[in-house]
Motif scaffolding. Structure first.
Motif, PDB file in Angstrom:
ATOM      1  N   PHE A 106       0.842  -1.201   0.000  1.00 57.51           N
ATOM      2  CA  PHE A 106       0.000   0.000   0.000  1.00 57.51           C
ATOM      3  C   PHE A 106       0.879   1.253   0.000  1.00 57.51           C
ATOM      4  O   PHE A 106       0.601   2.224  -0.704  1.00 57.51           O
ATOM      5  CB  PHE A 106      -0.920  -0.038   1.217  1.00 57.51           C
ATOM      6  CG  PHE A 106      -2.095   0.908   1.167  1.00 57.51           C
ATOM      7  CD1 PHE A 106      -2.357   1.723   0.079  1.00 57.51           C
ATOM      8  CD2 PHE A 106      -2.960   0.968   2.246  1.00 57.51           C
ATOM      9  CE1 PHE A 106      -3.454   2.583   0.060  1.00 57.51           C
ATOM     10  CE2 PHE A 106      -4.057   1.822   2.244  1.00 57.51           C
ATOM     11  CZ  PHE A 106      -4.300   2.630   1.148  1.00 57.51           C
ATOM     12  N   GLN A 107       1.961   1.237   0.777  1.00 55.43           N
ATOM     13  CA  GLN A 107       2.870   2.384   0.842  1.00 55.43           C
ATOM     14  C   GLN A 107       3.480   2.666  -0.533  1.00 55.43           C
ATOM     15  O   GLN A 107       3.581   3.823  -0.955  1.00 55.43           O
ATOM     16  CB  GLN A 107       3.971   2.121   1.864  1.00 55.43           C
ATOM     17  CG  GLN A 107       4.938   3.282   2.037  1.00 55.43           C
ATOM     18  CD  GLN A 107       6.120   2.890   2.902  1.00 55.43           C
ATOM     19  OE1 GLN A 107       6.755   1.859   2.672  1.00 55.43           O
ATOM     20  NE2 GLN A 107       6.396   3.703   3.912  1.00 55.43           N
ATOM     21  N   GLN A 108       3.872   1.615  -1.228  1.00 54.14           N
ATOM     22  CA  GLN A 108       4.442   1.786  -2.570  1.00 54.14           C
ATOM     23  C   GLN A 108       3.414   2.432  -3.500  1.00 54.14           C
ATOM     24  O   GLN A 108       3.737   3.349  -4.262  1.00 54.14           O
ATOM     25  CB  GLN A 108       4.893   0.438  -3.128  1.00 54.14           C
ATOM     26  CG  GLN A 108       5.527   0.524  -4.492  1.00 54.14           C
ATOM     27  CD  GLN A 108       5.969  -0.840  -5.004  1.00 54.14           C
ATOM     28  OE1 GLN A 108       5.780  -1.870  -4.363  1.00 54.14           O
ATOM     29  NE2 GLN A 108       6.559  -0.851  -6.177  1.00 54.14           N
ATOM     30  N   PHE A 109       2.165   1.966  -3.433  1.00 54.94           N
ATOM     31  CA  PHE A 109       1.100   2.569  -4.233  1.00 54.94           C
ATOM     32  C   PHE A 109       0.917   4.039  -3.854  1.00 54.94           C
ATOM     33  O   PHE A 109       0.808   4.911  -4.720  1.00 54.94           O
ATOM     34  CB  PHE A 109      -0.213   1.806  -4.028  1.00 54.94           C
ATOM     35  CG  PHE A 109      -1.426   2.567  -4.487  1.00 54.94           C
ATOM     36  CD1 PHE A 109      -1.692   2.731  -5.836  1.00 54.94           C
ATOM     37  CD2 PHE A 109      -2.291   3.133  -3.562  1.00 54.94           C
ATOM     38  CE1 PHE A 109      -2.808   3.442  -6.262  1.00 54.94           C
ATOM     39  CE2 PHE A 109      -3.409   3.846  -3.975  1.00 54.94           C
ATOM     40  CZ  PHE A 109      -3.667   4.000  -5.328  1.00 54.94           C
ATOM     41  N   ALA A 110       0.891   4.334  -2.556  1.00 56.63           N
ATOM     42  CA  ALA A 110       0.663   5.705  -2.088  1.00 56.63           C
ATOM     43  C   ALA A 110       1.794   6.637  -2.524  1.00 56.63           C
ATOM     44  O   ALA A 110       1.546   7.783  -2.917  1.00 56.63           O
ATOM     45  CB  ALA A 110       0.501   5.721  -0.570  1.00 56.63           C
TER      46      ALA A 110
END
Length: 200
Positions: A138-142
């Protein structure tokens, strides 16, 4: 995505279609939820794939057993009373499918944000290491979302084909999107600093 939600909800306990839809509204909001007209066919599809079973719940175990043995056919007469509710229960195959879906990296598409929201709803079912995998994904997407919105801001600022008023409106919307995306990224960074264990 909705398959993941249904199977994840059933990991805790059996639920009716009505309960599943209410739970989904709590996670994604009423604007993004699934209609009953789409939910019940999906439940039937998951039952056909043997990922869940549908019964008439604890009130009717003998009837279910007899119907399964084809010793009787269940039919219900319409009355003013509450009709019997079908209860969905996850199977071993459904549990296996849930684990596969929840641990699969999320593809970048129109449903990415929603899929992450659904995955966050099931972190309590995961080990700390599994939680961290979800949060890092999720962090990579964000981070990518913040970068895309920042690049979009620069493109709008240098666009010579837009009217000044349109540029101002586009920049205002972009700022709102960047603030939301940055807040999400900041939240994820905090959760990961906590070792992957989500804290309110």
């Amino acid at each position: 995505m909705y398959e993941l939600f249904i199977l994840g909800q059933l990991m805790d306990h059996p639920m009716t279609g009505y309960q599943l839809r209410k739970a989904l509204v709590n996670v994604v909001g009423s604007e993004l939820t699934i209609s009953f007209g789409a939910l019940y066919p999906l439940l039937d599809k998951l039952a056909a794939a043997e990922e869940l079973t549908i019964s008439f719940g604890a009130l009717y175990p003998l009837l279910d057993k007899l119907a399964a043995a084809e010793e009787l056919t269940l039919a219900f007469k319409r009355t003013t009373n509450k009709r019997p509710q079908k209860l969905a229960t996850i199977t071993a195959a459904g549990r296996t499918q849930f684990w596969q879906l929840v641990m699969t990296p999320v593809a970048l598409n129109k449903q990415t944000q929603l899929t992450f929201q659904i995955k966050l709803n099931f972190l309590h079912l995961l080990s700390r290491d599994q939680q961290q995998v979800i949060l890092l994904d999720f962090q990579q997407f964000a981070r990518g979302q913040v970068a895309r919105l920042t690049a979009q801001h620069k493109r709008v600022m240098t666009n010579t084909h837009m009217l000044a008023a349109d540029i101002q409106d586009a920049l205002m919307v972009n700022e709102l999107q960047r603030v939301r995306a940055q807040a999400q990224l900041d939240w994820l960074d905090r959760q990961l600093r906590n070792g992957g264990e989500v804290k309110g």
